[in-house]
Design an enzyme around this catalytic site. Sequence first.
Site, PDB file in Angstrom:
ATOM      1  N   CYS A  96      10.175   0.474  -1.853  1.00  0.00           N
ATOM      2  CA  CYS A  96       9.581   1.768  -1.514  1.00  0.00           C
ATOM      3  C   CYS A  96       9.113   2.437  -2.790  1.00  0.00           C
ATOM      4  CB  CYS A  96      10.584   2.652  -0.791  1.00  0.00           C
ATOM      5  SG  CYS A  96       9.857   4.250  -0.374  1.00  0.00           S
ATOM      6  N   GLY A  97       7.803   2.580  -2.939  1.00  0.00           N
ATOM      7  CA  GLY A  97       7.253   3.178  -4.148  1.00  0.00           C
ATOM      8  C   GLY A  97       7.531   4.656  -4.270  1.00  0.00           C
ATOM      9  N   HIS A  98       7.362   5.399  -3.154  1.00  0.00           N
ATOM     10  CA  HIS A  98       7.549   6.843  -3.262  1.00  0.00           C
ATOM     11  C   HIS A  98       9.005   7.161  -3.594  1.00  0.00           C
ATOM     12  CE1 HIS A  98       9.456   7.190   0.775  1.00  0.00           C
ATOM     13  NE2 HIS A  98       9.806   8.409   0.372  1.00  0.00           N
ATOM     14  N   ASP A 256       4.035   7.399   6.853  1.00  0.00           N
ATOM     15  CA  ASP A 256       4.260   7.764   5.458  1.00  0.00           C
ATOM     16  C   ASP A 256       3.368   8.945   5.095  1.00  0.00           C
ATOM     17  OD1 ASP A 256       4.793   7.865   2.745  1.00  0.00           O
ATOM     18  OD2 ASP A 256       4.747   5.701   2.505  1.00  0.00           O
ATOM     19  N   GLY A 261       3.577   3.667  -2.141  1.00  0.00           N
ATOM     20  CA  GLY A 261       3.528   2.963  -3.413  1.00  0.00           C
ATOM     21  C   GLY A 261       3.465   1.457  -3.278  1.00  0.00           C
ATOM     22  N   SER A 262       4.267   0.883  -2.381  1.00  0.00           N
ATOM     23  CA  SER A 262       4.200  -0.570  -2.168  1.00  0.00           C
ATOM     24  C   SER A 262       2.894  -0.954  -1.484  1.00  0.00           C
ATOM     25  CB  SER A 262       5.404  -1.054  -1.365  1.00  0.00           C
ATOM     26  OG  SER A 262       5.561  -0.287  -0.179  1.00  0.00           O
TER      27      SER A 262
END
Length: 340
Positions: A96-98, A256, A261-262
Site C-alpha cells: 500500500c503506497g499511501h 481509494d 501508490g502501488s
Amino acid sequence: MPASIDHFPLEIRTCEMHTGGEPVRIVTAGYPDIPGTTILDKRRYAREHLDHLRRFLMHEPRGHADMYGVIPVEPDHPDADLAVLFCHNEGYSTMCGHATIAMARWAVDQGVVAARAPRTQVRVQCPCGLVTAHVQVRDGRAGMVHFESVGAFAPLLDARVLVEDFGAVDVDVGYGGAFYAFAPASRFGLDVRTSPARTLVDAAWAVTCAAKAQLELDHPGHPDLSFLYGTVLTDGTNGDDRPSANVCVFADRQVDRSPTGSGVTARMAIQKARGLAGVGDERRFSSVTGSVFSGCIVEETRVGDHEAVTVLVGGEAHYTGTARFRAEEGDPLAGGFRVR
C-alpha cells in the site's frame, strides 16, 4: 452480520492519518504480538487467527466501508527499520503506497527512525518486500515522502476479458506490489472525473470479477502475492502534460481516495512496457479527491522472467488525530458490522 468479540476488556490505540484523503489508521497499542518467521507468515496468521481485530477497527461503528489500517509487526528483513501489515474492509493487502507514505512520516515524527535533515531514510518491510522511503525533514518536522517500489512489471497487455454487462474488454495488468487491472473509463462509457462514483465502482468491480475468473496471474517470488487486488479506471492519458486522473477500486468494492501508490507503480511499469516512459521519466496521477502522486522510473531490473522497473512514488500524508477504541461487554455490535 455483526462480528463477535469474546475478550474483554479490549482497547486498541491508534494514530489517525490520511494520504491524499485516503485514511490510514495506525495501531500504536493494544494489538497482540503476531507470530511468524516471515512477514507473509504473520500476514497469514493475522488473517486466520486475529481477523476479529481487523473487523473491530475497520468496520462500523469505529470505521467504515472504505477504512484502511496499518498494523506494525516485528521485521524479519535484516535491513528493515520497521515492518507492517496492511488491512482493509475485506482482508490484508500485500502493498500500500499511501499507507507507506504515512508510516514513513509517522516513523520519523515518533522517533522510530532518527530525523536527519534534509532527508531521512526509512526502510519499511511490507508483505511484498522491502520498500525504502525518503522523508523530507525541515525544522525537525517530517513532510513530503518518496518511496522506492519493489520490482514492478506488466505481465499482461491488452488481455481480453468478458465483462458482465459490458462484453469483451481489453485490459492491461500491472504489478506494483499488488496486481491491478487497468482500463480507460471511456471503454465503459464513463469519465473518471465526472461520472457518479457508483457507476465507476460497478464497472471496476465487474472488471475485477471477470479478470480474477479469466486471467492467470503468477508472482515469481511467492504464491501469496499471486492475486488480483483490484481495478484502476483511468482517463486514458499518461500523466506527462497534466496529472492523469484515475480511480482505484480494490478489496471488496473499496474506493481509494488517493491516487494509489502501488497503482502508480504498476502504471509506470505498463508505460515502460509500452515504450511510453523510460528511466528518468516522471508522471503525475490524480485521484477522486484531486490529490496528486508522482511516479518516476529510477532503474530497470528483473522479477523472475519479467523485465521490471523500480519506481519512485511521491506523496504527502497528514495527521487527523488519535483514538482509543474500546469494546464494551454486553454490546452486541462490539465486534463491528458492515451495511454494504
